[in-house]
Design a protein around this motif. Structure first.
Motif, PDB file in Angstrom:
ATOM      1  N   MET A  63       0.828  -1.210   0.000  1.00  0.00           N
ATOM      2  CA  MET A  63       0.000   0.000   0.000  1.00  0.00           C
ATOM      3  C   MET A  63       0.864   1.262   0.000  1.00  0.00           C
ATOM      4  SD  MET A  63      -2.861   0.757   2.874  1.00  0.00           S
ATOM      5  CE  MET A  63      -3.821  -0.708   2.684  1.00  0.00           C
ATOM      6  N   ARG A  66       2.340   1.634  -3.409  1.00  0.00           N
ATOM      7  CA  ARG A  66       1.390   1.970  -4.466  1.00  0.00           C
ATOM      8  C   ARG A  66       0.863   3.396  -4.311  1.00  0.00           C
ATOM      9  NH1 ARG A  66      -3.480  -2.077  -6.215  1.00  0.00           N
ATOM     10  NH2 ARG A  66      -4.569  -1.187  -4.447  1.00  0.00           N
ATOM     11  N   THR A  67       0.651   3.861  -3.066  1.00  0.00           N
ATOM     12  CA  THR A  67       0.159   5.239  -2.938  1.00  0.00           C
ATOM     13  C   THR A  67       1.251   6.244  -3.262  1.00  0.00           C
ATOM     14  OG1 THR A  67       0.513   5.022  -0.589  1.00  0.00           O
ATOM     15  CG2 THR A  67      -1.762   5.054  -1.310  1.00  0.00           C
ATOM     16  N   SER A 246      -3.532   0.212  -9.942  1.00  0.00           N
ATOM     17  CA  SER A 246      -4.406   0.522  -8.804  1.00  0.00           C
ATOM     18  C   SER A 246      -5.607  -0.397  -8.677  1.00  0.00           C
ATOM     19  CB  SER A 246      -4.908   1.960  -8.918  1.00  0.00           C
ATOM     20  OG  SER A 246      -3.853   2.790  -9.259  1.00  0.00           O
ATOM     21  N   LEU A 250      -5.261  -5.786  -3.319  1.00  0.00           N
ATOM     22  CA  LEU A 250      -4.129  -5.921  -2.403  1.00  0.00           C
ATOM     23  C   LEU A 250      -4.254  -7.153  -1.529  1.00  0.00           C
ATOM     24  CD1 LEU A 250      -3.436  -2.462  -0.753  1.00  0.00           C
ATOM     25  CD2 LEU A 250      -1.939  -3.919  -2.057  1.00  0.00           C
ATOM     26  N   GLU A 412      -8.304   6.775   2.344  1.00  0.00           N
ATOM     27  CA  GLU A 412      -7.167   6.359   1.528  1.00  0.00           C
ATOM     28  C   GLU A 412      -7.005   4.834   1.567  1.00  0.00           C
ATOM     29  OE1 GLU A 412      -2.918   8.746   1.559  1.00  0.00           O
ATOM     30  OE2 GLU A 412      -3.994   8.409   3.388  1.00  0.00           O
ATOM     31  N   GLU A 416      -7.485   1.888  -1.288  1.00  0.00           N
ATOM     32  CA  GLU A 416      -6.432   0.932  -1.636  1.00  0.00           C
ATOM     33  C   GLU A 416      -6.896  -0.508  -1.449  1.00  0.00           C
ATOM     34  OE1 GLU A 416      -3.441   0.986  -2.904  1.00  0.00           O
ATOM     35  OE2 GLU A 416      -3.553   3.130  -3.313  1.00  0.00           O
TER      36      GLU A 416
END
Ligand code: PFF
Length: 481
Positions: A63, A66-67, A246, A250, A412, A416
């Motif tokens: 995470m 990826r963010t 995205s 996950l 957020e 995710e």
């Protein structure tokens, strides 16, 4: 945002993460540490940390990557800015870089042993050899620092070439074939172990336990191994996460990685210990375990030279796909921060790790047990480097858990995770409380016994510092629930 591009195929991240996770950690390190630590109790602690701590942190680490869409150090710098937290969280990136460097240094030396065995297999040198011959041969390899350095150089250079040329070209299709092939050949070895070894003894060694049998350092090793095997707590997975599209789940990805990784370790462990008990070998013989037992099976089985040759080639493939994930975070940082070209960045990282690897090479001969180095420090340089990584990876994981658990906002994280609120809440509880508490528990329990007063103090300071600072560093906690 950086200039990072994103992998176009949905499955690429999974493949890359499995490639990183499955490697010498499963085939070589897991069996040898389990053997040294008496079996079941070690596996219990290892498995518990994989599922209660490893998976949540794996999710957290992907995470963060990826963010931020940057290399771990720059990515954390970016996240601390956007989340109004202290820059000290960048430690995650730095600690990761240090662990990557340390791990790569010894990883490459051990992978070098696999080059040696690939050669021995393909030339048929061990056909029909007995246990004595094979173990003498292994000792001879350990006694030859020059030869070990040669293999170490070959392996690290090959890894560098792959990363230097750009990370995912070619590797992807290679992995798609190699990983299943490795699993199949492990099953073949297991089947051989079932027929010719003692699978009953292996199963009872691995799956029955008396927790009191596990030494205190064993606890640290078990936890360290669960981080090591999942490539956790050091930025490798974060670096790959930066390339993950995205829209990929996950949670599902993290579970898949952990399950495949654990399955490979278990099959390898069962096969190796079936052979160990069948041939009356020593369970606690240390780092040579895999390199002594498996060649023995290949020496005896029909077409053993061929099967063994293919097996060691696949081991090398698995090792390379892990070692490139150790080079990637540091190289990506050098590229982003200092505007280096990729080949330059890779060269610097790899030359440094190569030089450091020489310490592991001499740990088995010139500075082995009984020499001045060992007498002075009480362990070999290799043992010391392993100990450091067993500490660094969980500390890195702890910080990742705290940052993802406390600094990222609910919306957020929900975006995710892309899953239910219930799972979000469970995950957040795990990274906020369970993972930190588990890591702290193992440290506090273990470290006082490990290295006199130096390491416990260091460990305690790190933990207390992390907890205290996480509150202060997170100047503006955005989460209320
Ligand atoms: N997970 C790899 C293995 O089990 O062999 C080793 C490893 C790779 C550890 C990458 C850490 C890492 F970042």
């Amino acid at each position: 945002m950086s200039g990072h591009n994103v992998w176009t195929h949905k499955g690429t991240f999974l493949l890359a993460a499995v490639g990183s996770a499955v490697g010498l950690g499963n085939l070589w390190r897991f069996p040898y540490l389990t053997g040294e630590n008496g079996g079941g109790a070690f596996i219990l602690v290892y498995a518990l940390t994989i599922f209660a701590v490893g998976i949540p942190i794996l999710i957290a680490e992907i995470m963060l990557g990826r963010t931020s869409r940057q290399s771990p150090i720059m990515g954390m710098r970016h996240l601390t800015k956007t989340h109004g937290t202290s820059r000290a969280w960048e430690t995650i990136g730095w600690l990761g870089a240090a662990s990557a460097f340390l791990i790569l240094s010894f990883y490459s030396v051990i992978a070098g042993w696999a080059i040696h065995y690939t050669w021995l297999m393909l030339t048929g040198s061990l056909v029909g050899a007995d246990a004595q011959t094979i173990s003498t041969g292994f000792d001879a390899l350990l006694a030859a620092p020059g030869l070990m350095t040669l293999y170490h150089t070959l392996f690290i250079a090959a890894s560098a070439l792959i990363v230097g040329m750009g990370i995912h070209k070619g590797i992807e299709s290679g992995l798609r074939i190699m990983m299943p092939a490795l699993f199949v050949i492990l099953l073949v070895v297991l089947a051989y172990g079932v027929i010719n070894g003692d699978i009953g003894a292996a199963a009872s060694f691995l799956f029955t336990f008396n927790i009191a049998d596990l030494s205190l350092e064993g606890w640290l090793q078990a936890m360290g191994q669960s981080f090591f095997t999942l490539s956790l707590g050091m930025g490798a997975i974060m670096a790959y996460g930066a390339y993950m599209p995205s829209n990929v789940s996950l949670t599902r990805t993290a579970f898949a990685v952990a399950i495949v990784d654990t399955a490979v370790a278990m099959v390898a462990g069962l096969a190796i210990f079936a052979l160990v008990f069948g041939a009356g070998l020593e369970t606690g013989q240390g780092p040579g375990l895999m390199f002594v037992t498996l060649p023995l099976a290949f020496a005896e089985m029909p077409f053993g030279a061929l099967v063994g040759g293919v097996f060691f080639i696949l081991v090398l493939g698995a090792a390379i796909s892990s070692s490139i994930s150790l080079i990637e975070p540091v190289a990506a940082f050098l590229v982003e921060r200092f505007d280096m070209t990729r080949p330059q960045a890779v060269t610097i990282m790899v030359i440094a790790a190569w030089a450091m690897g020489l310490l592991t090479v001499v740990s088995f001969n010139l500075w082995a047990e009984g020499t001045i180095f060992h007498t002075l420090f009480g362990r070999t340089a290799f043992d010391f480097i392993e100990l450091l990584t067993n500490i660094f990876m969980p500390v890195g994981g702890l910080l990742i858990a705290l940052f993802a658990g406390w600094a990222l906002t609910q919306s957020e994280v929900m975006k995710e995770l892309g899953s239910s609120v219930a799972w979000f809440k469970l995950w957040r509880f795990l990274v906020r409380f369970v993972a930190p508490a588990a890591v702290a528990f193992v440290f506090l329990r273990t470290l006082p016994q490990v290295e006199g007063y130096l390491i416990p103090t260091l460990g305690a300071l790190l933990i207390i510092g992390a907890f205290a600072a996480s509150q202060r560093w997170l100047k503006k906690p955005r989460q209320t629930t």
